[in-house]
Every structure is written in structure tokens, then in C-alpha cells.
Design a protein around this motif. Structure first.
Motif, short mmCIF file in Angstrom:
data_model
loop_
_atom_site.label_atom_id
_atom_site.label_comp_id
_atom_site.label_asym_id
_atom_site.label_seq_id
_atom_site.Cartn_x
_atom_site.Cartn_y
_atom_site.Cartn_z
N ASN A 1 3.37 100.03 -34.07
CA ASN A 1 3.42 101.60 -33.95
C ASN A 1 2.41 102.21 -33.06
N PHE A 2 2.56 103.45 -32.69
CA PHE A 2 1.94 104.37 -31.76
C PHE A 2 1.65 105.55 -32.31
N ASP A 3 0.57 106.13 -32.36
CA ASP A 3 0.23 107.40 -32.91
C ASP A 3 -0.68 108.22 -31.79
N ALA A 4 -0.61 109.54 -31.93
CA ALA A 4 -1.33 110.52 -31.39
C ALA A 4 -1.82 111.71 -31.92
N LEU A 5 -2.73 112.44 -31.73
CA LEU A 5 -3.08 113.72 -32.38
C LEU A 5 -2.34 114.66 -31.14
N LEU A 6 -1.48 115.22 -31.90
CA LEU A 6 -0.69 116.44 -31.08
C LEU A 6 -1.54 117.64 -31.02
N ALA A 7 -0.97 118.84 -30.31
CA ALA A 7 -1.69 120.21 -30.27
C ALA A 7 -1.52 120.61 -31.53
N GLY A 8 -2.38 121.29 -32.11
CA GLY A 8 -2.30 122.20 -33.45
C GLY A 8 -2.51 121.23 -34.70
N GLU A 9 -2.22 120.06 -34.48
CA GLU A 9 -2.22 119.17 -35.78
C GLU A 9 -3.68 118.81 -35.93
N THR A 10 -3.84 118.18 -37.30
CA THR A 10 -5.15 117.84 -37.79
C THR A 10 -4.82 116.25 -38.20
N GLU A 11 -3.63 115.65 -38.15
CA GLU A 11 -3.36 114.24 -38.50
C GLU A 11 -2.64 113.79 -37.22
N GLN A 12 -2.61 112.62 -36.96
CA GLN A 12 -1.92 111.72 -35.89
C GLN A 12 -0.52 111.84 -36.20
N THR A 13 0.40 111.78 -35.12
CA THR A 13 1.81 111.88 -35.53
C THR A 13 2.35 110.58 -34.94
N ARG A 14 3.27 109.87 -35.40
CA ARG A 14 3.69 108.60 -35.21
C ARG A 14 4.65 108.83 -33.81
N LEU A 15 4.25 108.37 -32.57
CA LEU A 15 5.17 108.47 -31.65
C LEU A 15 6.21 107.65 -31.48
N ALA A 16 6.17 106.29 -31.84
CA ALA A 16 6.92 105.35 -31.50
C ALA A 16 6.62 104.09 -32.48
N SER A 17 7.81 103.18 -32.75
CA SER A 17 7.68 102.05 -33.60
C SER A 17 8.66 100.87 -32.95
N GLN A 18 8.19 99.72 -33.08
CA GLN A 18 8.89 98.64 -32.66
C GLN A 18 8.87 97.38 -33.71
N LEU A 19 10.08 96.96 -34.21
CA LEU A 19 9.92 95.69 -34.92
C LEU A 19 10.04 94.88 -33.67
N LEU A 20 9.39 93.53 -33.99
CA LEU A 20 9.34 92.42 -33.10
C LEU A 20 8.91 91.24 -33.94
N GLN A 21 9.88 90.17 -33.76
CA GLN A 21 9.54 88.82 -34.29
C GLN A 21 8.60 88.19 -33.07
N VAL A 22 7.50 87.69 -33.72
CA VAL A 22 6.44 87.19 -32.85
C VAL A 22 7.05 85.60 -32.74
N VAL A 23 7.19 85.17 -31.50
CA VAL A 23 7.42 83.63 -31.20
C VAL A 23 6.13 83.06 -30.71
N LYS A 24 5.66 81.86 -31.39
CA LYS A 24 4.76 81.23 -30.86
C LYS A 24 4.75 80.93 -29.40
N ASP A 25 3.42 80.87 -28.71
CA ASP A 25 3.21 80.70 -27.27
C ASP A 25 3.93 81.75 -26.37
N MET A 26 4.20 82.83 -27.03
CA MET A 26 4.82 83.86 -26.03
C MET A 26 3.74 85.08 -25.96
N GLU A 27 3.98 85.84 -25.06
CA GLU A 27 3.25 86.87 -24.56
C GLU A 27 3.93 88.13 -24.66
N TYR A 28 3.43 89.14 -25.32
CA TYR A 28 4.18 90.32 -25.37
C TYR A 28 3.60 91.61 -25.00
N THR A 29 3.98 92.54 -23.92
CA THR A 29 3.37 93.59 -23.68
C THR A 29 4.18 94.88 -23.75
N PHE A 30 3.57 95.78 -24.69
CA PHE A 30 4.23 97.04 -24.87
C PHE A 30 3.81 98.07 -23.90
#
Length: 448
Positions: free
Chosen positions: A77-106
Motif C-alpha cells: 500500500n501507498f498512502d499520503a497526506l493530501l491537502a486539507g486532510e488530517t489523516e493519510q489517504t490510500r493512493l494505490a495498492s498492489q497484491l503480489l505473490q512473492v517468489v523466493k529469490d526474486m526482487e520486486y521494485t514498485f
């Protein structure tokens, strides 16, 4: 309810670490590595999470620490505090199956209101003893550049059609490639037009058994040239700005010593010709290009090369933008070189305070909503003294009053001074000595 909370916490721990014995969850067979990069140029800090566990906070062009996790399925998940807000908003999410010995860059990019989330995967690189190669990848997240050709070769090799590594479109990345360790120059041209050079790096010494990722970003106000490139060592986590030497560093000179008098400023040794002439108190020069390396800065009395007031050296990195303040007693002035962060953030205003005032031992600074009573409010910055590094605070849009008070008291020395701020503003307030030594002056400079 208590039992439910405990079970929920256990489940979260299992999903993230999978280290509980005797559970019904499958045992992991290995680990994969996760990293994230922020490519939204005007974004606030973006928080990166695995499920709801923080993996770090990402400023623009920054990467999180590469972290290993068991080969299970997770939501990132990726969150940020947007203008005028007091709590962070969720910007984006990604479901991922991690596989051993692999590298993932978002990579989160595009518009903050509707960002694009890209992720790359590659097998973890294992180097053998004595390997003489390194692995490099190139990614492109600068919408302003359009399609570009990438050249990565010896400095003596001029870009020619057909010699490019590949063409990159915004949002894309080249597959990993091996190069022999050695010296290289990164050149970026308009796609299909090798003579239209957009960027040329200095010579880059590339070491064997390293894994590098070069990313093109949109530029911001901190950049000198039209192209911004950052190199990420995915093994060590080190990051480096790659700059074009065609765009040297700059210095802006700010005169903040009330009784120093008018000065000439030199950046050569021995001094010959001033780079700035007849600068007086409160003077702010234009940005002036200077050479890379150790820069000898000399202040003399105006039109009197024999009266040296300041003589010191600072190191100027390629592409740097330095503000150089002189403050204090005219008989013994001091210098304060600073590197301001000029990047605009679309969800807030950036307000920097540079304190050069010497008529008081220290003062408190209040930044409050317009017409607010400071009697029950704490200062934004307490105990300010001349020569402190610049102080940065982030504010919402609106009108604010500035006050200086005696430290620890509500006795007003200066104020209120009203400042109107909009989203994306980058503002500097310089606190100067006033002619009336019982007070002080605040000069607010928008866009500084």
C-alpha cells in the motif's frame, strides 16, 4: 473483544513474518526482496506499507530500503497526506505473490490524484568470486522528455544511430544488462536523433559485482538542467544524483551583516575580478555559476581589494544550488552556506526560516493563523540564534501571522506580519537585524 484483537495481531504477524511454529499456514520456502520508489515530482512524502506495516517514507526520487519477506502473498500500500486532510489517504495498492529469490521494485508515478503503480521483477543476482561484470537497468519516468535513446559507453564513443542500448518510453524499463567493470558515460538523446543530446553524464566508474538501476525523473526546482537522473545501487541501497556537467553549480550571495558595509565578492585565488560588486546590507545577488570543486570565496570592502573581510573555501558539487549568507558583527563576520530545498509540493506550502539577527541573544518565532492570539499557543521555533541552519516547516494554504518574541515569554519583539500561502508555495523568511535594536525585521521572499 480482547481475544479477537489478539488473534488479529497474530494473523498479521503470520502474514508478514510467517515465523510461528505449529500454525496451519504453509512454511515459507524462501524469501524475496521488496523496494519502492517515488516518481511523483510534486508529491508530499509517500508512506509505503506491506499490509499495514510501514516499510518507509518516500520523498520524490527516493527509494525505500530493500527488505526481504517470506514467499507468501501480500498487499502493498501507498498512502499520503493530501491537502486539507488530517489523516493519510490510500493512493494505490498492489497484491503480489512473492517468489523466493526474486526482487520486486514498485514505482509510484504520474498524478497524485490518480497515480500509476508499476512493479518490476527480476531474479536476485548472485555474483561469483572474481566476476568482472556488473548488472545495470534503465527506467524512464519523465513524461516531459518523451521517448529517448540510451547510450552507455566509453567517453570516447560518440552517440551514433544503432549504438544505443535501446529506446525508452515513459513508464518503461530496460531488462537487466551486463557490462564489464570500468568507466562509462551515460548519454540520453531524443529517440532516433543521436545528435539531439539531452543529457551527458560525467565519467562514471562502475565497479564489478554491483547491481545498478538508473532512472530518469521529471525535473524540479532543485535541478539545474532539463533532465534528472538518479542511480540506485540495489545491493547497498546507496543513491547518487547523476548530473550533466554542462550545468555547473550556482551560488547566490545574501548580505545579512548590518554593519559590515558594502562589499565586493571574489571566487578566484589570488583575487582578481569580483564576481559581485558593491553588495550592501539586505542585498541578494542573482544565481551565479561557479566551477565544480573547492571554491575560494573572498569578501573585501567595496572597491578596496586590500581589506579582506571573509576568506574561506566551500565545496561545490556538480549541479548544486547554494545560498551563501554573511552575518554577524562587521568586525568578525561569519558565513552560512546553505542548500535550500526548492521543490514545490502540491498539497502544502514549504516555509523556511533563516535566522541572521544578532541584537538579541535569542528569540521565539510564532507562525499562527491570521488574527490568532499567541497567548495560549506555543512557538513554532523556540530559542532562535544567528547562524542556525535553515528551519523548514510545512503549512496548509491560508493566511498566517508571524511574531518574534523574547525567548520563553510572550513579549512581542516583532509582529504581526501577515503572510498568505497557497498550495505549492516555496517561501523563505529571513530574520534580519533592525535599525532599532529592540526589534527585528522579517523579510518574506516568495519563490526563494
Amino acid at each position: 473483544m480482547r481475544r479477537f484483537l489478539l488473534l488479529s495481531g497474530c494473523l498479521a504477524a503470520l502474514l508478514i513474518s510467517a515465523c510461528t511454529s505449529g500454525s496451519k499456514f504453509p512454511d515459507p520456502t524462501g524469501k524475496g526482496s521488496i523496494q519502492a520508489i517515488n516518481a511523483i515530482s510534486a508529491s508530499p512524502t509517500i508512506s509505503f506499507f506491506i499490509e499495514e506495516r510501514s516499510l518507509g517514507n518516500l520523498d520524490f526520487k527516493a527509494a525505500s530500503t530493500k527488505t526481504q519477506f517470506d514467499d507468501f502473498e501480500y498487499t502493498f500500500n501507498f498512502d499520503a497526506l493530501l491537502a486539507g486532510e488530517t489523516e493519510q489517504t490510500r493512493l494505490a495498492s498492489q497484491l503480489l505473490q512473492v517468489v523466493k529469490d526474486m526482487e520486486y521494485t514498485f514505482v509510484i508515478s504520474g498524478d497524485l490524484a490518480a497515480p500509476t503503480l508499476t512493479f518490476w521483477e527480476r531474479a536476485e543476482r548472485v555474483y561469483a568470486d572474481g566476476d568482472t561484470v556488473l548488472e545495470t537497468s534503465f527506467g524512464h519516468f519523465s513524461a516531459a522528455l518523451g521517448d529517448v535513446d540510451i547510450y552507455f559507453a566509453d567517453a570516447a564513443i560518440v552517440p551514433v544511430a544503432g549504438n544505443e542500448i535501446a529506446t525508452l518510453t515513459p513508464g518503461s524499463k530496460l531488462p537487466p544488462m551486463d557490462f564489464q567493470a570500468g568507466d562509462y558515460v551515460l548519454t540520453i538523446t531524443t529517440a532516433g536523433i543521436p545528435e539531439d543530446i539531452l543529457f551527458t553524464s560525467d565519467v562514471l566508474t562502475m565497479e564489478a559485482a554491483t547491481t545498478m538501476l538508473f532512472i530518469l525523473f521529471d525535473t524540479d526546482a532543485n535541478d539545474r538542467g532539463p533532465v534528472s537522473v538518479r542511480a540506485f545501487n540495489t545491493e547497498t541501497g546507496a543513491t547518487t544524483n547523476i548530473v550533466d556537467p554542462l550545468y555547473p553549480p550556482t551560488v547566490r550571495f545574501i548580505h545579512a551583516s548590518q554593519d559590515l558595509g558594502a562589499v565586493d565578492i571574489y571566487v578566484d585565488d589570488p583575487v582578481t575580478t569580483p564576481i559581485i560588486e558593491d553588495q550592501d546590507y539586505l542585498g541578494i545577488s542573482a544565481e551565479t555559476e561557479v566551477p565544480v570543486g573547492v571554491l575560494p570565496i573572498t569578501y573585501t570592502a567595496f572597491d578596496n581589494i586590500g581589506t579582506i573581510l571573509i576568506n574561506n573555501d566551500i565545496f561545490m558539487a556538480p549541479g548544486a544550488r547554494v545560498d551563501y549568507y554573511v552575518l554577524g558583527d562587521g568586525a568578525s563576520p561569519v558565513s552560512l552556506p546553505t542548500v535550500p530545498n526548492r521543490r514545490s509540493i502540491e498539497t502544502l506550502a514549504k516555509f523556511t526560516v533563516v535566522y541572521t539577527e544578532t541584537n538579541h541573544d535569542s528569540l521565539d518565532l510564532y507562525i499562527v493563523e491570521a488574527a490568532a492570539d499567541i497567548a495560549e499557543l506555543p512557538p513554532r521555533f523556540a530559542g532562535l540564534t544567528a547562524g542556525l541552519d535553515p528551519l523548514l516547516t510545512q503549512l496548509p494554504e491560508g493566511s498566517f501571522d508571524l511574531y518574534l518574541t523574547v525567548t520563553g515569554e510572550k513579549t512581542i519583539v516583532t509582529g504581526p506580519l501577515q503572510v498568505d500561502l497557497g498550495l505549492g508555495d516555496v517561501v523563505t523568511a529571513i530574520v534580519y537585524d533592525a535599525v532599532n535594536t529592540a526589534t527585528a525585521d522579517i523579510v518574506v521572499i516568495p519563490g526563494f
